[in-house]
Design an enzyme around this catalytic site. Structure first.
Site, PDB file in Angstrom:
ATOM      1  N   GLY A  54       4.970   5.986  -4.653  1.00  0.00           N
ATOM      2  CA  GLY A  54       6.203   5.211  -4.520  1.00  0.00           C
ATOM      3  C   GLY A  54       6.452   4.762  -3.084  1.00  0.00           C
ATOM      4  N   SER A  95      -4.078 -22.337   6.665  1.00  0.00           N
ATOM      5  CA  SER A  95      -2.618 -22.128   6.627  1.00  0.00           C
ATOM      6  C   SER A  95      -2.268 -20.640   6.718  1.00  0.00           C
ATOM      7  CB  SER A  95      -2.079 -22.745   5.324  1.00  0.00           C
ATOM      8  OG  SER A  95      -0.728 -22.485   5.141  1.00  0.00           O
ATOM      9  N   ASP A 154       3.299 -20.304   2.249  1.00  0.00           N
ATOM     10  CA  ASP A 154       3.367 -21.505   1.413  1.00  0.00           C
ATOM     11  C   ASP A 154       2.438 -21.341   0.205  1.00  0.00           C
ATOM     12  OD1 ASP A 154       0.813 -21.771   2.424  1.00  0.00           O
ATOM     13  OD2 ASP A 154       1.307 -23.403   3.792  1.00  0.00           O
ATOM     14  N   ASP A 186      -6.002 -17.455   3.686  1.00  0.00           N
ATOM     15  CA  ASP A 186      -5.569 -18.777   3.218  1.00  0.00           C
ATOM     16  C   ASP A 186      -6.059 -19.799   4.238  1.00  0.00           C
ATOM     17  OD1 ASP A 186      -4.287 -20.975   2.190  1.00  0.00           O
ATOM     18  OD2 ASP A 186      -2.255 -20.295   2.679  1.00  0.00           O
ATOM     19  N   HIS A 243       0.830  -1.213   0.000  1.00  0.00           N
ATOM     20  CA  HIS A 243       0.000   0.000   0.000  1.00  0.00           C
ATOM     21  C   HIS A 243       0.858   1.254   0.000  1.00  0.00           C
ATOM     22  CE1 HIS A 243      -4.281  -1.469   1.074  1.00  0.00           C
ATOM     23  NE2 HIS A 243      -3.600  -2.471   0.553  1.00  0.00           N
ATOM     24  N   ASP A 244       2.056   1.169   0.544  1.00  0.00           N
ATOM     25  CA  ASP A 244       2.973   2.311   0.495  1.00  0.00           C
ATOM     26  C   ASP A 244       3.471   2.512  -0.935  1.00  0.00           C
ATOM     27  OD1 ASP A 244       4.579   4.413   1.362  1.00  0.00           O
ATOM     28  OD2 ASP A 244       6.301   3.087   1.689  1.00  0.00           O
ATOM     29  N   ASP A 276       7.729   5.316  -0.169  1.00  0.00           N
ATOM     30  CA  ASP A 276       8.309   6.481   0.512  1.00  0.00           C
ATOM     31  C   ASP A 276       7.721   6.695   1.903  1.00  0.00           C
ATOM     32  OD1 ASP A 276       5.755   7.352  -0.040  1.00  0.00           O
ATOM     33  OD2 ASP A 276       6.373   9.336  -0.744  1.00  0.00           O
ATOM     34  N   VAL A 288       1.285   4.068  -3.902  1.00  0.00           N
ATOM     35  CA  VAL A 288       0.836   5.464  -3.840  1.00  0.00           C
ATOM     36  C   VAL A 288       2.053   6.355  -3.582  1.00  0.00           C
ATOM     37  CG1 VAL A 288      -0.786   7.067  -2.760  1.00  0.00           C
ATOM     38  CG2 VAL A 288      -1.362   4.631  -2.883  1.00  0.00           C
ATOM     39  N   HIS A 343      -1.238 -13.162   0.124  1.00  0.00           N
ATOM     40  CA  HIS A 343      -2.425 -13.534   0.907  1.00  0.00           C
ATOM     41  C   HIS A 343      -2.321 -14.947   1.478  1.00  0.00           C
ATOM     42  CE1 HIS A 343      -5.075 -10.252  -1.199  1.00  0.00           C
ATOM     43  NE2 HIS A 343      -4.184  -9.744  -0.371  1.00  0.00           N
TER      44      HIS A 343
HETATM   45  C1  HEM Z   1      -3.650  -7.781  -6.092  1.00  0.00           C
HETATM   46  C2  HEM Z   1      -4.329  -6.863  -5.488  1.00  0.00           C
HETATM   47  C3  HEM Z   1      -4.671  -6.921  -4.016  1.00  0.00           C
HETATM   48  C4  HEM Z   1      -5.890  -6.712  -3.490  1.00  0.00           C
HETATM   49  C5  HEM Z   1      -7.157  -6.355  -4.247  1.00  0.00           C
HETATM   50  C6  HEM Z   1      -5.773  -6.890  -2.065  1.00  0.00           C
HETATM   51  C7  HEM Z   1      -6.798  -6.743  -1.168  1.00  0.00           C
HETATM   52  C8  HEM Z   1      -6.729  -7.050   0.165  1.00  0.00           C
HETATM   53  C9  HEM Z   1      -7.824  -6.961   1.082  1.00  0.00           C
HETATM   54  C10 HEM Z   1      -9.220  -6.464   0.741  1.00  0.00           C
HETATM   55  C11 HEM Z   1      -7.393  -7.400   2.285  1.00  0.00           C
HETATM   56  C12 HEM Z   1      -8.195  -7.501   3.562  1.00  0.00           C
HETATM   57  C13 HEM Z   1      -8.197  -6.186   4.270  1.00  0.00           C
HETATM   58  C14 HEM Z   1      -9.031  -6.270   5.509  1.00  0.00           C
HETATM   59  O1  HEM Z   1     -10.235  -6.524   5.379  1.00  0.00           O
HETATM   60  O2  HEM Z   1      -8.473  -6.094   6.612  1.00  0.00           O
HETATM   61  C15 HEM Z   1      -6.012  -7.758   2.140  1.00  0.00           C
HETATM   62  C16 HEM Z   1      -5.218  -8.244   3.157  1.00  0.00           C
HETATM   63  C17 HEM Z   1      -3.884  -8.511   3.013  1.00  0.00           C
HETATM   64  N1  HEM Z   1      -3.116  -8.302   1.890  1.00  0.00           N
HETATM   65 FE1  HEM Z   1      -3.816  -7.810   0.074  1.00  0.00          FE
HETATM   66  N2  HEM Z   1      -4.488  -7.216  -1.756  1.00  0.00           N
HETATM   67  C18 HEM Z   1      -3.779  -7.238  -2.919  1.00  0.00           C
HETATM   68  C19 HEM Z   1      -2.432  -7.465  -3.031  1.00  0.00           C
HETATM   69  C20 HEM Z   1      -1.583  -7.709  -1.978  1.00  0.00           C
HETATM   70  C21 HEM Z   1      -0.139  -7.735  -2.079  1.00  0.00           C
HETATM   71  C22 HEM Z   1       0.634  -7.411  -3.344  1.00  0.00           C
HETATM   72  C23 HEM Z   1       0.325  -8.052  -0.847  1.00  0.00           C
HETATM   73  C24 HEM Z   1       1.746  -8.229  -0.397  1.00  0.00           C
HETATM   74  C25 HEM Z   1       2.719  -8.621  -1.182  1.00  0.00           C
HETATM   75  C26 HEM Z   1      -0.821  -8.221   0.026  1.00  0.00           C
HETATM   76  C27 HEM Z   1      -0.759  -8.594   1.343  1.00  0.00           C
HETATM   77  C28 HEM Z   1      -1.835  -8.670   2.188  1.00  0.00           C
HETATM   78  C29 HEM Z   1      -1.761  -9.157   3.550  1.00  0.00           C
HETATM   79  C30 HEM Z   1      -0.533  -9.696   4.267  1.00  0.00           C
HETATM   80  C31 HEM Z   1      -3.050  -9.053   4.075  1.00  0.00           C
HETATM   81  C32 HEM Z   1      -3.499  -9.423   5.491  1.00  0.00           C
HETATM   82  C33 HEM Z   1      -3.499  -8.202   6.367  1.00  0.00           C
HETATM   83  C34 HEM Z   1      -3.930  -8.467   7.787  1.00  0.00           C
HETATM   84  O3  HEM Z   1      -3.930  -9.604   8.260  1.00  0.00           O
HETATM   85  O4  HEM Z   1      -4.268  -7.469   8.445  1.00  0.00           O
HETATM   86  N3  HEM Z   1      -1.959  -7.983  -0.693  1.00  0.00           N
HETATM   87  N4  HEM Z   1      -5.626  -7.531   0.840  1.00  0.00           N
END
Ligand code: HEM
Length: 253
Positions: A10, A177, A182, A174, A4-5, A12, A8, A126
């Site tokens: 870059g 898991s 994994d 996931d 998320h950083d 930063d 938007v 994820h």
């Molecule tokens: C491809 C587009 C992506 C979308 C649409 C997306 C969307 C989301 C959404 C909606 C959540 C849940 C937020 C919540 O309800 O708390 C989430 C959680 C998460 N995302 Fe993504 N994400 C994307 C890509 C990524 C990428 C690139 C990464 C890291 C390399 C990432 C890592 C994570 C992690 C670790 C969580 C869990 C956060 C937590 O446990 O609080 N996501 N994402």
């Protein structure tokens, strides 16, 4: 947070700046968690080595360390990012969202120099963490019925964790898991057990499915994830006078 950083302005540290109109307060970032972990790392670094390590670098290093602590492989994180001085809430709406199609996700990634493989592998992030029910409960309770792309035998489980009107309860992204880095996230997509619509479409769409199959069939997930993270971590990096080393991650100097 690092993702998320980087998307938007870059990589930063702009997502960390507190304030009513900053990225951090904007809708797409409202569910981000763990700011206190970054603040704690920053406080320790400032105590021993003031003014050297940027908040943007801390995010990149913490992302890597989260992977390692969850059983994934390590990688060398390129450092030297400087922190930005600007954070504008409305700019966060360029982030991919949970209801984005593959076409939209691809466009948002390619705007940042990332390709379809980067998209699929980084969505593989994820494999750890959770989503709030509000991020996907429309798939369970739409007036038009349950989202047909979910395995029907999985629906009762999801409804049990996410009863109607419980938007802040959380579900593993996931299933089974959530603490292991994994490939089971990809196996879950294949079984139609993806949690977010944006996850499940990576299996249903013909352009992204071959990558899901590849990471299930080979042992390449860890090493290619690292490569794509380094690529993502290079987006819009600020150097020299373009940025600063913040003293506190939540505020510009
Ligand atoms: C491809 C587009 C992506 C979308 C649409 C997306 C969307 C989301 C959404 C909606 C959540 C849940 C937020 C919540 O309800 O708390 C989430 C959680 C998460 N995302 Fe993504 N994400 C994307 C890509 C990524 C990428 C690139 C990464 C890291 C390399 C990432 C890592 C994570 C992690 C670790 C969580 C869990 C956060 C937590 O446990 O609080 N996501 N994402």
């Amino acid at each position: 947070m690092h993702f998320h950083d980087c998307f938007v302005r870059g990589c930063d540290g702009s997502v960390l700046i507190a304030g009513s109109d900053t990225e951090r307060s904007a809708g797409p970032n409202r569910n981000l968690r763990g700011y206190e972990v970054i603040d704690a790392a920053k406080a320790k670094l400032e105590a021993v080595c003031p003014g050297v390590v940027s908040c943007a670098d801390i995010l990149a290093l913490a992302a890597r360390d989260s992977v390692v602590l969850s059983g994934g492989l390590s990688w060398q994180v390129p450092t030297g990012r400087r922190d930005g001085r600007v954070s504008i809430g409305t700019e966060a709406f360029t982030l991919p969202g949970p209801n984005d199609t593959v076409a939209v996700q691809n466009k948002k990634f390619s705007d940042k120099g990332l390709n379809t493989q980067d998209l699929v592998i980084l969505a593989g992030g994820h494999t750890i963490g959770t989503a709030a029910c509000q991020s996907f409960s429309d798939r369970l309770y739409s007036p038009n019925g349950t989202d047909p792309s979910i395995d029907p035998s999985f629906v009762p489980f999801l409804r049990q964790i996410c009863p109607q009107n419980q938007p802040t309860k959380r579900v593993a992204l996931d299933t089974g898991s959530q603490f292991r880095f994994d490939t089971s996230y990809f196996a879950n997509l294949k079984r139609r057990h993806g949690i977010l619509r944006s996850d499940q479409v990576l299996w249903t769409d013909a352009s992204t499915r071959p990558f899901v199959i590849k990471y299930l069939a080979t042992g390449l997930f860890n090493q290619e994830f690292a490569k794509s993270m380094i690529k993502m971590g290079n987006i819009g990096v600020k150097t020299d006078a373009d940025g600063e080393i913040r003293t506190k991650c939540s505020a510009v100097n």
